[in-house]
Design an enzyme around this catalytic site. Structure first.
Site, PDB file in Angstrom:
ATOM      1  N   ARG A  17     -44.261 -27.873  -8.737  1.00 46.18           N
ATOM      2  CA  ARG A  17     -43.253 -28.306  -9.721  1.00 46.18           C
ATOM      3  C   ARG A  17     -42.077 -27.318  -9.802  1.00 46.18           C
ATOM      4  NH1 ARG A  17     -46.304 -29.055 -15.072  1.00 46.18           N
ATOM      5  NH2 ARG A  17     -47.531 -27.348 -14.215  1.00 46.18           N
ATOM      6  N   LYS A  20     -38.905 -28.684 -11.586  1.00 46.68           N
ATOM      7  CA  LYS A  20     -39.051 -28.709 -13.050  1.00 46.68           C
ATOM      8  C   LYS A  20     -38.789 -27.314 -13.634  1.00 46.68           C
ATOM      9  CE  LYS A  20     -42.745 -28.885 -16.516  1.00 46.68           C
ATOM     10  NZ  LYS A  20     -42.256 -29.890 -17.474  1.00 46.68           N
ATOM     11  N   LYS A 117     -37.796 -47.802 -18.025  1.00 44.62           N
ATOM     12  CA  LYS A 117     -38.676 -47.754 -16.860  1.00 44.62           C
ATOM     13  C   LYS A 117     -38.022 -48.361 -15.623  1.00 44.62           C
ATOM     14  CE  LYS A 117     -42.318 -45.898 -18.637  1.00 44.62           C
ATOM     15  NZ  LYS A 117     -43.531 -45.283 -18.173  1.00 44.62           N
ATOM     16  N   CYS A 516     -43.044 -34.180 -15.730  1.00 43.87           N
ATOM     17  CA  CYS A 516     -43.994 -34.609 -14.708  1.00 43.87           C
ATOM     18  C   CYS A 516     -45.309 -34.973 -15.383  1.00 43.87           C
ATOM     19  CB  CYS A 516     -44.256 -33.477 -13.709  1.00 43.87           C
ATOM     20  SG  CYS A 516     -42.772 -32.943 -12.848  1.00 43.87           S
ATOM     21  N   TRP A 561     -50.889 -45.938 -16.863  1.00 43.10           N
ATOM     22  CA  TRP A 561     -50.509 -44.551 -16.597  1.00 43.10           C
ATOM     23  C   TRP A 561     -51.564 -43.794 -15.800  1.00 43.10           C
ATOM     24  CZ3 TRP A 561     -47.834 -42.919 -21.862  1.00 43.10           C
ATOM     25  CH2 TRP A 561     -46.695 -43.711 -22.028  1.00 43.10           C
ATOM     26  N   ASP A 599     -52.043 -46.410 -29.434  1.00 45.54           N
ATOM     27  CA  ASP A 599     -50.732 -46.440 -28.774  1.00 45.54           C
ATOM     28  C   ASP A 599     -50.748 -47.370 -27.572  1.00 45.54           C
ATOM     29  OD1 ASP A 599     -49.560 -44.644 -30.473  1.00 45.54           O
ATOM     30  OD2 ASP A 599     -49.922 -42.899 -29.218  1.00 45.54           O
ATOM     31  N   GLU A 605     -44.148 -52.443 -19.975  1.00 52.37           N
ATOM     32  CA  GLU A 605     -43.828 -52.010 -18.615  1.00 52.37           C
ATOM     33  C   GLU A 605     -44.868 -52.479 -17.606  1.00 52.37           C
ATOM     34  OE1 GLU A 605     -45.637 -47.544 -18.387  1.00 52.37           O
ATOM     35  OE2 GLU A 605     -44.048 -47.998 -19.767  1.00 52.37           O
ATOM     36  N   CYS A 643     -42.855 -47.706 -26.757  1.00 49.44           N
ATOM     37  CA  CYS A 643     -41.610 -47.014 -26.385  1.00 49.44           C
ATOM     38  C   CYS A 643     -40.715 -47.921 -25.546  1.00 49.44           C
ATOM     39  CB  CYS A 643     -41.893 -45.806 -25.505  1.00 49.44           C
ATOM     40  SG  CYS A 643     -43.084 -44.663 -26.107  1.00 49.44           S
ATOM     41  N   HIS A 694     -36.172 -37.438 -27.341  1.00 50.57           N
ATOM     42  CA  HIS A 694     -35.931 -36.936 -25.987  1.00 50.57           C
ATOM     43  C   HIS A 694     -34.761 -35.962 -25.965  1.00 50.57           C
ATOM     44  CE1 HIS A 694     -38.007 -40.846 -25.292  1.00 50.57           C
ATOM     45  NE2 HIS A 694     -38.724 -40.053 -24.528  1.00 50.57           N
TER      46      HIS A 694
END
EC number: 2.1.1.14
Length: 753
Positions: A17, A20, A117, A516, A561, A599, A605, A643, A694
């Site tokens: 990463r 990132k 998305k 990530c 996910w 959730d 999506e 979301c 965000h």
């Protein structure tokens, strides 16, 4: 006709990463822009070399992005919202970060662009904004610079460019409404200029991505393709690239285009290769997307060979990943803790490159021995005892309609819940997680590495939970959460406590920007060996008289996910998870937890890309949620959270979830999402997010009040909750305290009228 191979794109973030870390260091002011740019250059060079060493013939260039490739395309076209522009009109990397994050080391902070998305994946893109009369010009030459870099390293370069029609399709109109497709003629000259620059550099093929061609597009959008590609032809060969679904329904539109090749996703689409071969112009190259770019499973290369062999020698052919390998982790070889049998079932991005090399060699030579050897472990998996659990399969088969029904309707439940909780008007809450501080992450890491014993770990987590409760009481929130200090990730945490999942050490994939995720992998039937969240929820509730929410991730989100199994349906996986979590709801309730949030941010999506396939998915997705929740008593309040959603086209299904309260992300869209709930006359309670988590920007009391008043024009105030858009895990405590204090103050002001 020698067959070549290529990938449509490669992961950007680096095995450790590195991208990132470099981004976040730069944003925090701890490193220079030049240091960030150097990390990008090093990663690109490494990734090109790795693909070449693994046997890839044509290397994708232009797939790298500092934040997101759609945002890169916006900058390429000079499409920068006025609020993010530099005063002198120039464009630099900070312009890009201001659009993505709302702020950067230079320039004025402003609301970040909307994020959503990328088709039906877990990757997010920054939504392009369009205004009437907008001008476009080539302003950000990142693609050309990266092509020059790759050419200087003597690579066989295939530039990657997001196509003009898909780019417009992905955007949104701001301000005065107009048809954004009318901008097509304004952006085409920039595309022509880019293709001319690539031709000057001796580029033969350009991969031009038009994934919108797999959708059920309105006729006007389908009709736009021919004039668009008429304008782009002639400078280089164009490989029209589609993915995530098949192209057969739009093939008449595609075959009329003046391009030289077509890439099709033969993993997720149902296109028949022989039929495609018959219908495509004979001089077109066909790029066959045979290796799944979106999953981690080793391919059965004997099957892939059989799928394509009938057209070998009959037309120009390349073999490829189904889509960009962006959606796959980088390298399986660094996974040292995976059980050897299980590890033999997987292939990450570099292994997928190797699969493409094996497939190319076999198709060119006719020798399939290496394919059979490679495919043996995945064939053996079909009979593994790790995959099948008869008890789970029996319980799944015994589900009845009653298992997905609450005992009473919402009106009866709402009365019981009001009597139990006695909440004020405009009740305030948060979505679940609080800042994951360095201390929390260090605590978890030390425990995971064995540097901290279980007792000290538990004491540390308990202290952070206690701190979260104290903070919330001090702020005056009405319904509290325990803050999720013990959770690394909302899906990974549950996967670690459910049988049927395995985890990687370095299986990171990019979600957006620098974020990530390390998705769990579903390898077999799913069950819950013991309670997962009960102990910490019970502890948090013991610290306060206010209700504390139990926090679960829903079955569809855990499915979406994770990397799913490929040998059973998604419906089967979702319902297995739902049954496991149903037991968790019952245990939370028995422990005295009266509000339980399940959730489902991923419900929308997960929708198939074609509307004609939606109903079947929504039916089992809603049923899985209800199986999970229906065990709750009337006075237990079930919340759900979603979301980045466009809800209007699935409102029936949202209502069918029958959650007592739904919280949704609305602040970036300025409450426009509430229109769907108003028009549908949504019957239950709703918490429209009042600020964007965000972005580190702190909203004012006035801003939040204005949003809530706007919401109250659409939804009766007595059914409104007050909450942020999403969990606060990625934020720091100072801005979290400030934002929540303003949110609570706004709610109190509204109560006073």
């Amino acid at each position: 006709m020698t067959i070549l191979n290529h990938t449509l794109g490669f992961p950007r973030v680096g095995l450790r990463r590195e991208l990132k870390k470099a981004q976040e260091s730069y944003w925090a002011g701890n490193s220079t822009r030049e240091e960030l740019l150097t990390v990008g250059r090093e990663l690109r060079a490494r990734h090109w070399d790795q693909q070449k060493q693994a046997g890839i013939d044509l290397l994708p260039v232009g797939d790298f992005a500092w934040y997101d490739h759609v945002l890169t395309t916006s900058l390429l076209l000079g499409n920068v919202p006025p609020r993010h522009q530099n005063k002198d009109g120039s464009v630099d990397i900070d312009t890009l970060f201001r659009i993505g994050r709302g702020r950067a080391p230079t320039g004025e902070p402003a609301a970040a662009a909307e994020m959503t998305k990328w088709f039906n994946t877990n990757y997010h893109y920054m939504v392009p904004e369009f205004v009437k009369g907008q001008q476009f010009k080539l302003t950000w030459t990142q693609l050309l610079e990266e092509v020059d870099e790759a050419l200087a390293l003597s690579h066989n370069v295939k530039p990657v460019l997001l196509g003009p029609v898909t780019y417009l399709w992905l955007g949104k109109v701001k301000g005065e409404q107009f048809d954004r497709l009318s901008l097509l003629n304004d952006i085409l000259p920039v595309y022509q200029q880019v293709l001319a620059e690539l031709a000057k550099r001796g580029i033969e093929w350009v991969q031009i991505d038009e994934p919108a061609l797999v959708l059920e597009l309105p006729q006007a959008w389908l009709d736009a393709y021919k004039p668009a590609y008429d304008a782009l032809q002639g400078q280089v060969k164009l490989l029209l690239t589609t993915y995530f679904e098949g192209v057969t329904p739009n093939l008449d539109t595609i075959t009329a285009l003046p391009v030289q090749g077509l890439h099709v996703d033969l993993v997720h689409g149902k296109d028949d290769v022989v039929e495609l071969h018959k219908r495509l112009p004979s001089d077109w190259l066909l790029s066959a997307g045979l290796i799944n770019g979106r999953n981690v499973w080793r391919a059965d290369l004997t099957e892939k060979y059989a799928q394509i062999k009938d057209i070998v020698g009959k037309r120009d052919l390349w073999v490829a990943s189904s889509c960009s390998l962006l959606h796959s982790p980088i390298d399986l070889s660094v996974e040292t803790r995976l059980d050897a049998e299980v590890k033999s079932w997987f292939a990450f991005a570099l292994q997928k490159c190797h699969e493409l090399a094996l497939l190319r060699d076999a198709l060119n030579s006719g020798d399939t021995a290496a394919l059979a050897e490679w495919s043996a472990p995945i064939q053996a998996r079909r009979h593994s005892t790790r995959v099948h659990n008869p008890a789970v399969e029996k319980r799944l088969a015994a589900i009845t309609a009653q298992d997905s029904q609450r005992a009473n309707v919402y009106e009866v439940r709402a009365e019981a819940q009001r009597a139990r909780f006695k909440l004020p008007a405009w009740p305030t809450t948060t979505i679940g997680s609080f800042p994951q501080t360095t201390e929390i992450r260090t605590l978890r890491l030390d425990f995971k590495k064995g540097n901290l014993d279980a007792n000290n770990y538990r004491t540390g987590i308990a202290e952070h939970i206690k701190q979260a409760i104290v903070e919330q009481e001090r702020l005056g929130l009405d319904v509290l959460v325990h803050g999720e200090a013990e959770r690394n990730d909302m899906v990974e945490y549950f996967g670690e406590h459910l049988d049927g999942f395995v985890f990687t050490q370095n299986g990171w994939v990019q979600s957006y920007g620098s974020r990530c995720v390390k998705p769990p992998i579903v390898i077999g039937d799913i069950s819950r060996p013991a309670p997962i969240t009960v102990e910490w929820a019970k502890y948090a509730q013991s610290l306060t008289d206010k209700p504390v929410k139990g926090m679960l991730t829903g079955p569809v989100t855990i499915l979406c996910w994770s990397f799913p199994r490929e040998d059973v349906s998604r419906e089967t996986i979702a319902k297995q998870i739902a049954l496991a979590l149903r037991d968790e709801v019952a245990d939370l309730e028995a422990a005295g937890i009266g509000i339980i949030q399940i959730d489902e941010p991923a419900l929308r999506e997960g929708l198939p890309l074609r509307r004609s396939d939606w109903d079947a998915y929504l039916q089992w997705g809603v049923e899985a949620f209800r199986i999970n929740a229906a065990v709750a008593k009337d006075d237990t309040q079930i919340h759900t959270h979603m979301c980045y959603c466009e809800f209007n086209d699935i409102m029936d299904s949202i209502a069918a979830l029958d959650a007592d309260v739904i919280t949704i992300e609305t602040s970036r869209s300025d409450m426009e999402l509430l229109e769907s709930f108003e028009e549908f006359d949504y019957p239950n309670e709703i918490g429209p997010g009042v600020y964007d988590i965000h972005s580190p920007n702190v909203p004012s009391v006035e801003w939040i009040e204005a949003l809530l008043k706007k919401a109250a024009k659409r939804i009766p105030a007595e059914r409104l909750w007050v909450n942020p858009d999403c969990g606060l895990k990625t934020r720091g405590w100072p801005e979290t305290r400030a934002a929540l204090a303003n949110m609570v103050q706004a709610a109190q002001n509204l109560r006073r009228g």
